[in-house]
Design a protein around this motif. Structure first.
Motif, PDB file in Angstrom:
ATOM      1  N   PRO A 283     169.584  46.173 103.981  1.00  0.00           N
ATOM      2  CA  PRO A 283     169.815  44.823 103.488  1.00  0.00           C
ATOM      3  C   PRO A 283     168.818  44.367 102.437  1.00  0.00           C
ATOM      4  O   PRO A 283     169.146  43.560 101.591  1.00  0.00           O
ATOM      5  CB  PRO A 283     169.711  43.957 104.744  1.00  0.00           C
ATOM      6  CG  PRO A 283     168.858  44.759 105.685  1.00  0.00           C
ATOM      7  CD  PRO A 283     169.183  46.197 105.407  1.00  0.00           C
ATOM      8  N   ARG A 284     167.587  44.846 102.456  1.00  0.00           N
ATOM      9  CA  ARG A 284     166.584  44.411 101.485  1.00  0.00           C
ATOM     10  C   ARG A 284     165.864  45.618 100.917  1.00  0.00           C
ATOM     11  O   ARG A 284     165.746  46.654 101.541  1.00  0.00           O
ATOM     12  CB  ARG A 284     165.558  43.471 102.133  1.00  0.00           C
ATOM     13  CG  ARG A 284     166.163  42.260 102.819  1.00  0.00           C
ATOM     14  CD  ARG A 284     167.013  41.435 101.889  1.00  0.00           C
ATOM     15  NE  ARG A 284     166.243  40.789 100.855  1.00  0.00           N
ATOM     16  CZ  ARG A 284     166.803  40.117  99.856  1.00  0.00           C
ATOM     17  NH1 ARG A 284     168.097  40.029  99.739  1.00  0.00           N
ATOM     18  NH2 ARG A 284     166.048  39.551  98.955  1.00  0.00           N
ATOM     19  N   ARG A 285     165.276  45.434  99.711  1.00  0.00           N
ATOM     20  CA  ARG A 285     164.700  46.556  99.005  1.00  0.00           C
ATOM     21  C   ARG A 285     163.257  46.905  99.343  1.00  0.00           C
ATOM     22  O   ARG A 285     162.858  48.049  99.137  1.00  0.00           O
ATOM     23  CB  ARG A 285     164.778  46.311  97.493  1.00  0.00           C
ATOM     24  CG  ARG A 285     166.006  46.855  96.864  1.00  0.00           C
ATOM     25  CD  ARG A 285     165.911  46.694  95.355  1.00  0.00           C
ATOM     26  NE  ARG A 285     165.525  45.360  94.982  1.00  0.00           N
ATOM     27  CZ  ARG A 285     166.359  44.339  94.910  1.00  0.00           C
ATOM     28  NH1 ARG A 285     167.617  44.519  95.206  1.00  0.00           N
ATOM     29  NH2 ARG A 285     165.952  43.144  94.553  1.00  0.00           N
ATOM     30  N   PRO A 286     162.407  45.975  99.781  1.00  0.00           N
ATOM     31  CA  PRO A 286     160.978  46.264  99.763  1.00  0.00           C
ATOM     32  C   PRO A 286     160.523  47.517 100.505  1.00  0.00           C
ATOM     33  O   PRO A 286     159.528  48.130 100.124  1.00  0.00           O
ATOM     34  CB  PRO A 286     160.354  45.011 100.378  1.00  0.00           C
ATOM     35  CG  PRO A 286     161.315  43.932 100.080  1.00  0.00           C
ATOM     36  CD  PRO A 286     162.654  44.580 100.183  1.00  0.00           C
ATOM     37  N   VAL A 287     161.206  47.904 101.569  1.00  0.00           N
ATOM     38  CA  VAL A 287     160.772  49.087 102.312  1.00  0.00           C
ATOM     39  C   VAL A 287     160.965  50.325 101.454  1.00  0.00           C
ATOM     40  O   VAL A 287     161.984  50.484 100.794  1.00  0.00           O
ATOM     41  CB  VAL A 287     161.562  49.209 103.624  1.00  0.00           C
ATOM     42  CG1 VAL A 287     161.221  50.511 104.334  1.00  0.00           C
ATOM     43  CG2 VAL A 287     161.254  48.031 104.528  1.00  0.00           C
ATOM     44  N   LEU A 288     159.968  51.210 101.475  1.00  0.00           N
ATOM     45  CA  LEU A 288     160.065  52.465 100.737  1.00  0.00           C
ATOM     46  C   LEU A 288     160.785  53.479 101.621  1.00  0.00           C
ATOM     47  O   LEU A 288     160.213  54.012 102.568  1.00  0.00           O
ATOM     48  CB  LEU A 288     158.658  52.964 100.366  1.00  0.00           C
ATOM     49  CG  LEU A 288     158.597  54.125  99.371  1.00  0.00           C
ATOM     50  CD1 LEU A 288     159.154  53.694  98.023  1.00  0.00           C
ATOM     51  CD2 LEU A 288     157.158  54.603  99.211  1.00  0.00           C
ATOM     52  N   ASP A 289     162.051  53.738 101.340  1.00  0.00           N
ATOM     53  CA  ASP A 289     162.844  54.605 102.197  1.00  0.00           C
ATOM     54  C   ASP A 289     162.399  56.063 102.057  1.00  0.00           C
ATOM     55  O   ASP A 289     161.688  56.446 101.126  1.00  0.00           O
ATOM     56  CB  ASP A 289     164.333  54.480 101.857  1.00  0.00           C
ATOM     57  CG  ASP A 289     164.636  54.939 100.452  1.00  0.00           C
ATOM     58  OD1 ASP A 289     164.973  56.120 100.282  1.00  0.00           O
ATOM     59  OD2 ASP A 289     164.501  54.125  99.521  1.00  0.00           O
ATOM     60  N   LYS A 290     162.845  56.879 102.990  1.00  0.00           N
ATOM     61  CA  LYS A 290     162.417  58.277 103.062  1.00  0.00           C
ATOM     62  C   LYS A 290     162.750  59.052 101.793  1.00  0.00           C
ATOM     63  O   LYS A 290     161.919  59.810 101.274  1.00  0.00           O
ATOM     64  CB  LYS A 290     163.074  58.942 104.270  1.00  0.00           C
ATOM     65  CG  LYS A 290     162.709  60.415 104.469  1.00  0.00           C
ATOM     66  CD  LYS A 290     163.406  61.011 105.680  1.00  0.00           C
ATOM     67  CE  LYS A 290     164.900  61.085 105.449  1.00  0.00           C
ATOM     68  NZ  LYS A 290     165.602  61.769 106.558  1.00  0.00           N
TER      69      LYS A 290
ATOM     70  N   GLN B 174     149.964  55.006 101.489  1.00  0.00           N
ATOM     71  CA  GLN B 174     149.406  53.652 101.545  1.00  0.00           C
ATOM     72  C   GLN B 174     150.359  52.638 100.918  1.00  0.00           C
ATOM     73  O   GLN B 174     150.509  51.517 101.421  1.00  0.00           O
ATOM     74  CB  GLN B 174     148.044  53.628 100.837  1.00  0.00           C
ATOM     75  CG  GLN B 174     146.958  54.405 101.571  1.00  0.00           C
ATOM     76  CD  GLN B 174     145.670  54.474 100.754  1.00  0.00           C
ATOM     77  OE1 GLN B 174     145.651  54.959  99.631  1.00  0.00           O
ATOM     78  NE2 GLN B 174     144.597  53.974 101.338  1.00  0.00           N
ATOM     79  N   ILE B 175     151.020  53.021  99.825  1.00  0.00           N
ATOM     80  CA  ILE B 175     152.020  52.155  99.197  1.00  0.00           C
ATOM     81  C   ILE B 175     153.156  51.881 100.173  1.00  0.00           C
ATOM     82  O   ILE B 175     153.604  50.735 100.340  1.00  0.00           O
ATOM     83  CB  ILE B 175     152.545  52.801  97.899  1.00  0.00           C
ATOM     84  CG1 ILE B 175     151.479  52.714  96.793  1.00  0.00           C
ATOM     85  CG2 ILE B 175     153.850  52.156  97.439  1.00  0.00           C
ATOM     86  CD1 ILE B 175     151.829  53.474  95.533  1.00  0.00           C
ATOM     87  N   ALA B 176     153.630  52.944 100.851  1.00  0.00           N
ATOM     88  CA  ALA B 176     154.732  52.796 101.807  1.00  0.00           C
ATOM     89  C   ALA B 176     154.327  51.874 102.957  1.00  0.00           C
ATOM     90  O   ALA B 176     155.134  51.042 103.418  1.00  0.00           O
ATOM     91  CB  ALA B 176     155.140  54.169 102.331  1.00  0.00           C
TER      92      ALA B 176
END
Length: 444
Positions: free
Chosen positions: A105-112, A131-133
């Motif tokens: 639903p939202r973009r901020p998470v850094l997906d696998k 660290q970014i993730a």
């Protein structure tokens, strides 16, 4: 290694590393195969920034498919350029299967998948990427954590503010951007993230309802990461084009001078094939057409004089004259990546501040426009068509040609809009027409 199965034959993949060095085996098979199979017209397509290897092969397979029917009598060979780029997997591409992450639903998470792409694209940066993730996952409220995120992004793409850095020094001045580290890497990360978040909110709610919602700065942080990889890929595309593809075209001209080369590039691939012109050996005139599809570089790139600075020219000033044929630029107003995010990121090099009104037209009308939004600018003699008219006409035999392709390049959601909506028979027809591929050899 065998070439991947695609819809056309003969087909070769030409692979380059980040420094523009080709896979020698693939290059040699291409040079030998073109001569052995008596290819007359060679179409060379370079994918853009937001792609991976499998996605690039699928792109070539789909785009090339209608061409044999469009030019049944021509002896055509096909090349797919593969260069170390990356794709944010949360960004859906029209006509391609959606990644699982695209359903989030939202973009901020850094997906696998995006994390793996970053690891492949920036080797040796695993700790920084972790660290970014973590920060994107936790989204802490403290402004200091956003500043830490900005520091990590700078480390990822090798930018150490303040002052000019190698990442930007190669061409930004000539493209109308001051030769210094852009504000999005040297100014307050929190402020930059807020600007990006506001732009994204506007893209998702263009009817004005965005004014009643509070943008999430971590969505802006995610976009900052995207734009940072964008700048790294921008440099890489130019390097691969000039040091890599341009030299290979020169080698092909030496070995098979009768072969007519037609360059096609999408997004940063347009930048790559354009920089290949700068890398051509002196006297080589075998490039017979260049077609740019949603080109992600300055619309002033080929200009001799910049409208806002008569002392400077574009980074590729006059290079369209290296083509023994036309430079055709297809563009679309539905490309949000180039109509909003590209000029915003470019403007963040330190020009006027603030996007409260999101006056995108003003930004584009000044210094920050991209080829894929409004075509080639400030090159005298440039001819313009609507797509339907271009397909009926005989395109000019030389010079720059703008084609408004918005009638077909129109699908895609935020943040990229229609940037990757290029799999259309009409655009394949443009490539054939630009190169006069359908004409008998005696007419070339």
């Amino acid at each position: 290694m065998a070439e991947p199965a695609v819809s056309v034959t003969p087909y070769w993949e030409l692979t380059f590393d980040a420094d523009g060095d080709p896979d020698a085996g693939r290059r040699d098979r291409l040079l030998a195969g073109v001569a052995r199979q008596h290819v007359r017209d060679l179409i060379v397509f370079a994918h853009g920034w937001n792609s991976d290897r499998s996605g690039a092969t699928r792109l070539y397979d789909r785009f090339f498919a209608p061409i044999p029917q469009l030019a049944p009598a021509a002896r055509i060979g096909y090349v797919g350029v593969v260069w170390p780029s990356m794709r944010f997997s949360d960004e859906p591409i029209p006509d391609f299967p959606r990644a699982v992450a695209a359903e989030m639903p939202r973009r901020p998470v850094l997906d696998k998948d995006t994390r793996h792409a970053l690891l492949d694209t920036f080797p040796g940066r695993a700790t920084v990427i972790d660290q970014i993730a973590r920060l994107l996952d936790q989204q802490p409220r403290e402004e200091a954590e956003l500043e830490e995120f900005g520091r990590l992004v700078r480390m990822l793409v090798d930018v150490v503010p303040p002052g000019p850095q190698a990442l930007f020094a190669a061409d930004t001045l000539a493209e109308g951007v001051p030769q210094s580290s852009p504000d999005m890497f040297s100014a307050s990360t929190a402020a930059v993230c807020e600007e990006f978040a506001q732009a994204l909110t506007h893209l998702e709610a263009p009817d004005g309802t965005a004014a009643f919602s509070l943008p999430n700065p971590w969505e802006g942080a995610h976009e900052l990461l995207r734009q940072a990889t964008y700048y790294a890929m921008k440099r890489r595309a130019g390097t691969v084009g000039e040091r890599g593809l341009g030299r290979v075209i020169g080698q092909l001209a030496s070995r098979s001078p009768e072969v007519r080369v037609h360059l096609v590039g999408h997004s940063f691939g347009g930048r790559l094939v354009s920089f290949a012109l700068r890398g051509l050996p002196k006297g080589v005139r075998t490039v017979k057409s260049v077609t740019l599809l949603q080109g992600a570089f300055s619309h002033y790139a080929f200009a001799s004089r910049l409208p806002h600075d008569a002392r400077a020219g574009g980074v590729l000033e006059g290079q369209h004259n290296r083509i023994d044929g036309p430079l055709v630029c297809c563009y679309s107003r539905h490309d949000s990546a180039l109509s909003t995010m590209y000029p915003l990121a470019s403007r963040m090099a330190g020009d006027a501040r603030g996007i409260a009104a999101l006056d995108v037209g003003r930004m584009l009308g000044a210094k920050w426009g991209a080829m894929g939004h409004d075509g080639v600018q400030a090159v005298p003699g440039t001819v313009s068509f609507k797509l339907a008219d271009a397909l009926k006409a005989t395109l000019p035999a030389s010079g720059c040609v703008n084609i408004d392709a918005a009638t077909v390049v129109k699908r895609g959601g935020p943040p990229a809009g229609a940037h990757s909506d290029i799999l259309h028979r009409e655009l394949a027809r443009v490539v054939v027409a630009a190169g006069r591929i359908h004409r008998p050899a005696a007419d070339h």
